[in-house]
Design a protein around this motif. Structure first.
Motif, mmCIF file in Angstrom:
data_model
loop_
_atom_site.group_PDB
_atom_site.id
_atom_site.type_symbol
_atom_site.label_atom_id
_atom_site.label_comp_id
_atom_site.label_asym_id
_atom_site.label_seq_id
_atom_site.Cartn_x
_atom_site.Cartn_y
_atom_site.Cartn_z
ATOM 1 N N MET A 1 0.840 -1.166 0.000
ATOM 2 C CA MET A 1 0.000 0.000 0.000
ATOM 3 C C MET A 1 0.883 1.225 0.000
ATOM 4 O O MET A 1 1.539 1.532 0.984
ATOM 5 N N THR A 2 0.957 1.923 -1.102
ATOM 6 C CA THR A 2 1.934 2.990 -1.195
ATOM 7 C C THR A 2 1.322 4.361 -1.274
ATOM 8 O O THR A 2 1.993 5.346 -0.981
ATOM 9 N N THR A 3 0.085 4.497 -1.689
ATOM 10 C CA THR A 3 -0.499 5.819 -1.833
ATOM 11 C C THR A 3 -1.890 5.860 -1.233
ATOM 12 O O THR A 3 -2.587 4.878 -1.172
ATOM 13 N N ARG A 4 -2.290 7.048 -0.795
ATOM 14 C CA ARG A 4 -3.637 7.348 -0.345
ATOM 15 C C ARG A 4 -3.891 8.810 -0.663
ATOM 16 O O ARG A 4 -2.955 9.583 -0.883
ATOM 17 N N TYR B 1 -1.226 0.801 5.873
ATOM 18 C CA TYR B 1 -1.817 2.121 5.710
ATOM 19 C C TYR B 1 -1.256 3.101 6.741
ATOM 20 O O TYR B 1 -0.945 4.248 6.413
ATOM 21 N N ALA C 1 -8.845 -2.779 -5.577
ATOM 22 C CA ALA C 1 -7.778 -2.047 -6.252
ATOM 23 C C ALA C 1 -7.803 -0.573 -5.863
ATOM 24 O O ALA C 1 -6.754 0.059 -5.686
ATOM 25 N N LYS C 2 -8.987 -0.028 -5.714
ATOM 26 C CA LYS C 2 -9.148 1.374 -5.319
ATOM 27 C C LYS C 2 -8.464 1.657 -3.989
ATOM 28 O O LYS C 2 -7.887 2.723 -3.779
ATOM 29 N N TRP C 3 -8.484 0.667 -3.096
ATOM 30 C CA TRP C 3 -7.873 0.820 -1.775
ATOM 31 C C TRP C 3 -6.515 0.122 -1.679
ATOM 32 O O TRP C 3 -6.005 -0.089 -0.589
ATOM 33 N N SER C 4 -5.936 -0.225 -2.802
ATOM 34 C CA SER C 4 -4.606 -0.868 -2.859
ATOM 35 C C SER C 4 -4.549 -2.145 -2.041
ATOM 36 O O SER C 4 -3.538 -2.452 -1.409
ATOM 37 N N ASN C 5 -5.625 -2.915 -2.049
ATOM 38 C CA ASN C 5 -5.712 -4.139 -1.255
ATOM 39 C C ASN C 5 -6.088 -5.349 -2.100
ATOM 40 O O ASN C 5 -6.634 -6.327 -1.585
ATOM 41 N N LYS C 6 -5.784 -5.305 -3.392
ATOM 42 C CA LYS C 6 -6.198 -6.393 -4.268
ATOM 43 C C LYS C 6 -5.551 -7.716 -3.881
ATOM 44 O O LYS C 6 -6.109 -8.792 -4.122
#
Length: 308
Positions: free
Chosen positions: A1-4, A238, A292-297
């Protein structure tokens, strides 16, 4: 998880900073049982494609919920990115919110989220205050004795420490450390078992600093109140990404297990409807899009059984 999104990160960092300055002061994020509600969808992230009701699935919804038009959901909104409060301080957003809001749309109703302490949610579902609990519940045998659980995601435990790991902490050599953890989570049991191994070997126990809200656990680590923290992998990743490079992951993910949506033990009808709605969202691509939207695919699952 690299971006938010930057403004969500700023909110979490501000909460952590204010908590660290106040030490034992009040929490910035409201995690009480009061009136923080939402009907889903995060304003802080790109919009997931529209989901429409499936008449066949809607027919599976219990009459009481269908009549009300809403599923009342209990969620501890202190567990970013899975469930947390948006910049208005009351709207509940996150990966779990998006997922279950999509489930509700498939079922032809709305998901109405209410903030609650994590440790109270299962009791309130069993007592009828909530129709469902959506709060990153790890599926385990003890919980399945109390409620139904619909598998929808997979996560493990992951530790974090201050940037640079100045104390050279190794989760496998944690005797004598102060470790932050959220009340009622599987990490409490994990640390208890690890501490017993320490004391059985004649070494110092692990001192658990247990907080009601995960946001406070993260703040304790940023402020130096604890040496490390242990949480579910998406939450730890996160927190590291959103604390201005103050923290880093240490060790590897372990004890991977599925998350489950909670319904009352007697309410198998709702559990089965939720299960089938998730399968439909997987088939049409919405499920993977939300992850994918939350970088958790990488935590996605292919089956959504009840009480696996």
């Amino acid at each position: 998880m690299t971006t938010r999104q930057a403004r969500v990160g700023a909110l979490l960092l501000a909460a952590a900073t204010s908590l660290s300055l106040a030490a034992c002061g009040s929490e910035t994020l409201n995690t009480g049982g009061g009136g923080a509600t939402a009907t889903g969808g995060s304003s802080a992230t790109p919009t997931v494609k529209a989901v429409t009701a499936d008449p066949a699935l809607a027919a599976l919804v219990p009459a009481k919920i269908k009549s009300a038009g809403v599923i009342k959901v209990g969620s501890d909104a202190s567990y970013a990115p899975n469930e947390f409060t948006d910049t208005d301080g009351k709207t509940i957003v996150g990966m779990d919110v998006d997922l279950f809001s999509a489930v509700a749309k498939k079922l032809g109703v709305k998901a109405q989220f209410q903030n609650a302490d994590f440790g109270s949610i299962i009791l309130k579902v069993s007592g009828g205050q909530f129709d469902a609990g959506v709060s990153s519940f790890t599926i385990n045998a003890e919980r399945k004795k109390q409620v139904n659980m619909v598998q929808y995601f997979n996560a493990g435990t992951l530790w974090a420490v201050p940037k640079g790991n100045p104390k050279k902490i190794d989760p496998e050599q944690a005797c004598g450390l102060k470790v932050g953890v959220q009340q009622g989570t599987v990490q409490v049991d994990d640390l208890t078992a690890r501490s017993k191994k320490c004391t059985d070997a004649g070494k110092p126990a692990i001192s658990q600093v247990v907080e009601v809200a995960q946001s406070k656990v993260t703040a304790d680590l940023v402020s130096g109140k604890v040496d490390a923290m242990a949480a579910d992998s998406p939450i730890t990743n996160y927190a590291v990404a959103q604390t201005n490079d103050a923290l880093e992951v240490v060790g590897k993910i372990y004890d991977s297990a599925p998350y489950g949506i909670v319904t009352a033990k007697a309410d198998t009808q709702l559990a089965e409807a939720v299960s089938k709605a998730f399968a439909s969202l997987k088939a049409d691509g919405t499920y993977d899009e939300i992850l994918a939207k939350w970088s958790n695919k990488d935590g996605g699952v292919t089956e959504f059984p009840v009480n696996p």
